[in-house]
Design an enzyme around this catalytic site. Structure first.
Site, PDB file in Angstrom:
ATOM      1  N   GLU A  42      11.135   1.491   9.813  1.00 54.94           N
ATOM      2  CA  GLU A  42      12.569   1.266  10.017  1.00 54.94           C
ATOM      3  C   GLU A  42      13.160   2.502  10.676  1.00 54.94           C
ATOM      4  OE1 GLU A  42      15.592   2.308   6.784  1.00 54.94           O
ATOM      5  OE2 GLU A  42      13.996   1.409   5.597  1.00 54.94           O
ATOM      6  N   LYS A  99      15.519  -2.892  -2.184  1.00 57.43           N
ATOM      7  CA  LYS A  99      15.268  -1.474  -1.950  1.00 57.43           C
ATOM      8  C   LYS A  99      15.839  -0.718  -3.147  1.00 57.43           C
ATOM      9  CE  LYS A  99      16.972   2.274   1.008  1.00 57.43           C
ATOM     10  NZ  LYS A  99      17.710   2.598   2.248  1.00 57.43           N
TER      11      LYS A  99
END
Length: 208
Positions: free
Chosen positions: A38, A126
């Site tokens: 990411e 997350k």
């Protein structure tokens, strides 16, 4: 995107100060086997990095945008070629804004936040900042949420990655312990060495 199939159960987080260095970092990670990455939108030129990396790595690369805070962020990231989105927390902007239909890792830390993240269709949660509670907290969370895919992020080196995986994480997100200063123009040889050490440590855990 299947979180359980990420190579070395690792999502690399590239957050830097130089767009060219950030792009080189993404490509070097991929060359060395860390193929899920990411790019934080706090990186200058992050959308350019995602666009160029997508062009280099192809349509099937596991490449996404992190630190997505709004529907506008999500739409721009999708236009640049992001295949998934990562948020640091919950926010109405992503729910009501022009968010594209992309898999999302939604940041959460409390049980209430985990419930909201799953209600919003998160691909995974997350757990951030994971350093607040450590692997023991993740293990406790998995008692009421045994089917939620957790990806701890925050202060995770190889030793802590192993502890989180043992506590039930499907993968870990790792930034500076792996990336170091590469995305700010640091030595790519040193990055390759860190990746080799990381792969060794994680391979031993996965094979155990």
């Amino acid at each position: 995107m299947n979180l359980t199939d990420l190579p070395y159960r690792t999502l690399a987080i590239v957050r830097g100060t130089d767009r060219d260095a950030a792009l080189r970092t993404v490509l070097t990670l991929a060359e060395e086997g860390i193929t899920a990455t990411e790019v934080s939108l706090t990186t200058p030129g992050a959308l350019w990095v995602i666009e160029r990396a997508r062009r280099e790595l192809g349509p099937h690369a596991t490449l996404g945008a992190g630190t997505v805070l709004s529907g506008e962020d999500a739409a721009r990231a999708a236009d640049a070629g992001a295949g998934f989105l990562v948020t640091p927390g919950l926010g109405d902007g992503l729910r009501h804004g022009p968010a594209p239909e992309l898999p999302m890792l939604i940041g959460a830390v409390t049980p209430s936040e985990v419930i909201v993240a799953t209600e919003r269709g998160a691909l995974g949660v997350k757990l951030f900042p994971a350093s607040l509670g450590g692997p023991g907290y993740l293990k406790a969370l998995r008692d009421p949420f045994p089917t939620v895919p957790f990806v701890p992020v925050g202060g995770i080196d190889a030793a802590r990655a192993l502890a989180y995986l043992a506590a039930g994480a499907v993968a870990v997100g790792v930034g500076s312990p792996l990336v170091g200063d590469a995305a700010a123009g640091g030595d790519l040889t040193a990055l390759r060495e860190r990746v080799a050490e990381w792969r060794t440590a994680l391979t031993e855990e996965i094979a155990a």
